[in-house]
Design a protein around this motif. Structure first.
Motif, short mmCIF file in Angstrom:
data_model
loop_
_atom_site.label_atom_id
_atom_site.label_comp_id
_atom_site.label_asym_id
_atom_site.label_seq_id
_atom_site.Cartn_x
_atom_site.Cartn_y
_atom_site.Cartn_z
N LYS A 33 72.22 6.07 23.69
CA LYS A 33 72.82 7.39 23.83
C LYS A 33 73.91 7.59 22.79
O LYS A 33 74.69 6.69 22.50
N LEU A 34 73.99 8.79 22.22
CA LEU A 34 75.00 9.15 21.24
C LEU A 34 76.18 9.80 21.97
O LEU A 34 75.99 10.71 22.78
N THR A 35 77.41 9.32 21.67
CA THR A 35 78.59 9.91 22.31
C THR A 35 79.02 11.15 21.55
O THR A 35 78.53 11.45 20.46
N THR A 36 79.99 11.88 22.12
CA THR A 36 80.50 13.08 21.46
C THR A 36 81.21 12.74 20.15
O THR A 36 81.37 13.60 19.29
N LYS A 37 81.61 11.48 19.97
CA LYS A 37 82.24 11.05 18.72
C LYS A 37 81.20 10.56 17.70
O LYS A 37 81.56 10.05 16.64
N GLY A 38 79.92 10.67 18.03
CA GLY A 38 78.87 10.23 17.11
C GLY A 38 78.65 8.73 17.13
O GLY A 38 78.08 8.17 16.21
N GLN A 39 79.08 8.05 18.17
CA GLN A 39 78.93 6.60 18.28
C GLN A 39 77.79 6.25 19.23
O GLN A 39 77.45 7.02 20.12
N THR A 40 77.23 5.07 19.03
CA THR A 40 76.20 4.57 19.93
C THR A 40 76.31 3.05 19.98
O THR A 40 76.88 2.42 19.08
N THR A 41 75.78 2.47 21.02
CA THR A 41 75.67 1.01 21.11
C THR A 41 74.28 0.64 20.66
O THR A 41 73.29 1.19 21.16
N ILE A 42 74.20 -0.29 19.72
CA ILE A 42 72.89 -0.74 19.26
C ILE A 42 72.35 -1.70 20.33
O ILE A 42 73.00 -2.69 20.66
N PRO A 43 71.20 -1.39 20.90
CA PRO A 43 70.66 -2.23 21.97
C PRO A 43 70.51 -3.70 21.55
O PRO A 43 70.26 -4.01 20.38
#
Length: 88
Positions: free
Chosen positions: A6-16
């Motif tokens: 999932k992409l956050t509002t800050k444009g960040q994501t956790t790489i699985p």
């Protein structure tokens, strides 16, 4: 197998975890993003041939230049990108 994050509002994501393990990356590693045939390919960028110095040491093997090793690594990455394309 499709893996999502999932992409956050800050444009960040956790790489699985499965992706991190496949790319052999962890905290602090650098990643590159390449546009290939309408897709984005994630490429580890913090590895160089010097990171692998001595790993494949065999006493009877002739020395290989860093340039030759980098060329071989570039070819391996290109092959991995091609395999990734084939899966999709």
């Amino acid at each position: 197998m499709a893996i999502e994050s999932k992409l956050t509002t800050k444009g960040q994501t956790t790489i699985p975890q499965e992706v991190r393990e496949f790319l052999k990356v962890g905290a602090g590693d650098r990643l590159g993003y390449e546009f290939v045939d309408g897709k984005v390919v994630l490429v580890p960028k913090n590895r160089s041939a010097l990171d692998f110095a001595g790993v494949l040491h065999e006493p009877d093997r002739k020395p290989v230049s860093v340039e030759t090793m980098n060329e071989a690594l570039d070819e391996a990455v290109s092959e991995r990108v091609e395999l990734s394309r084939d899966r999709n």
